[in-house]
Design a protein around this motif. Structure first.
Motif, PDB file in Angstrom:
ATOM      1  N   LYS A 147      55.691  13.225  56.486  1.00 19.50           N
ATOM      2  CA  LYS A 147      56.425  12.979  57.738  1.00 19.50           C
ATOM      3  C   LYS A 147      55.958  11.677  58.391  1.00 19.50           C
ATOM      4  N   ASN A 148      54.712  11.299  58.144  1.00 19.06           N
ATOM      5  CA  ASN A 148      54.148  10.091  58.738  1.00 19.06           C
ATOM      6  C   ASN A 148      54.112   8.911  57.764  1.00 19.06           C
ATOM      7  N   GLY A 149      54.948   8.964  56.724  1.00 10.25           N
ATOM      8  CA  GLY A 149      55.143   7.810  55.861  1.00 10.25           C
ATOM      9  C   GLY A 149      54.311   7.747  54.588  1.00 10.25           C
ATOM     10  N   PHE A 150      53.437   8.718  54.349  1.00  3.31           N
ATOM     11  CA  PHE A 150      52.645   8.699  53.116  1.00  3.31           C
ATOM     12  C   PHE A 150      53.507   9.159  51.942  1.00  3.31           C
ATOM     13  N   ILE A 151      53.231   8.598  50.787  1.00  2.00           N
ATOM     14  CA  ILE A 151      53.913   8.997  49.559  1.00  2.00           C
ATOM     15  C   ILE A 151      52.852   9.369  48.527  1.00  2.00           C
ATOM     16  N   GLU A 152      53.226  10.202  47.575  1.00  2.00           N
ATOM     17  CA  GLU A 152      52.288  10.532  46.498  1.00  2.00           C
ATOM     18  C   GLU A 152      52.050   9.273  45.683  1.00  2.00           C
ATOM     19  N   ASN A 157      50.719   2.335  36.847  1.00  2.00           N
ATOM     20  CA  ASN A 157      49.573   1.458  36.665  1.00  2.00           C
ATOM     21  C   ASN A 157      48.249   1.972  37.223  1.00  2.00           C
ATOM     22  N   GLU A 158      48.266   3.075  37.975  1.00  2.00           N
ATOM     23  CA  GLU A 158      47.009   3.576  38.516  1.00  2.00           C
ATOM     24  C   GLU A 158      47.094   5.064  38.816  1.00  2.00           C
ATOM     25  N   ILE A 159      45.920   5.667  38.863  1.00  2.00           N
ATOM     26  CA  ILE A 159      45.813   7.085  39.193  1.00  2.00           C
ATOM     27  C   ILE A 159      44.516   7.269  39.974  1.00  2.00           C
ATOM     28  N   GLY A 160      44.533   8.127  40.978  1.00  2.00           N
ATOM     29  CA  GLY A 160      43.324   8.404  41.744  1.00  2.00           C
ATOM     30  C   GLY A 160      42.338   9.208  40.909  1.00  2.00           C
ATOM     31  N   MET A 161      41.047   8.970  41.107  1.00  2.00           N
ATOM     32  CA  MET A 161      40.012   9.678  40.360  1.00  2.00           C
ATOM     33  C   MET A 161      38.878  10.029  41.303  1.00  2.00           C
TER      34      MET A 161
END
Length: 171
Positions: A147-152, A157-161
């Motif tokens: 709702k506040n603009g964040f996207i998955e 090219n990248e992935i969180g770890m």
């Protein structure tokens, strides 16, 4: 201004309205006992006192909400009921962390007020250019963050770890 001087940071606007009995505190975390209780009671990973003590100096910015409705909330330790903070370098990286609202105080717009205030603070005080604003979302918070603009953020090219729990013992 010399390269070692910091620009003067500006205040972000406070939330326009909170439910009656709630007070917004900009620029400060709740006490360490309240902070630890808010994390644990809202479902975040509990932290030890030793892990919590450095937080005021390790935060770029923080805020919290207290309640004084004339009733003693059995769920609250003290009167802090919601919080959030920003960890970062003040230039490029800004991690939204410790977004927590006690269950009895959820669905009243408190988490939204905290998040909007933190984002406004970054918007006003981050240097020119697009800053990297990140967070780790627990499933109950995903709707608020979107709702506040964040996207998955999983991309080609990248992935969180992360390092999993117990990694220190595996060295």
């Amino acid at each position: 201004m010399s390269p070692t001087e910091s620009p003067q940071l500006q205040a972000a606007p406070l939330p326009e309205s909170l439910p009656e009995g709630y007070t917004f505190h900009a620029g400060i975390l709740p006490s360490v006992p309240e902070y630890r209780h808010l994390r644990a009671a809202s479902g975040l990973t509990p932290m030890t006192e030793a892990q919590s003590r450095p937080l005021p100096n390790g935060s770029w910015y923080s805020c919290h909400i207290t309640v004084d409705d004339g009733k003693k909330d059995p769920e609250a330790l003290g009167n802090a009921v919601a919080m959030g903070r920003i960890v970062g370098d003040g230039g490029w990286y800004f991690l939204i962390a410790d977004m927590a609202v006690l269950p009895n105080h959820q669905r009243k717009g408190l988490g939204d007020a905290v998040l909007k205030h933190l984002l406004a603070y970054i918007r006003i005080n981050a240097p020119e250019g697009d800053p990297c604003v990140i967070l780790s979302a627990d499933p109950p918070g995903i709707k608020l963050y979107k709702k506040n603009g964040f996207i998955e953020s999983v991309s080609v090219n990248e992935i969180g770890m992360i390092q999993p729990s117990g990694w220190r013992d595996q060295a």
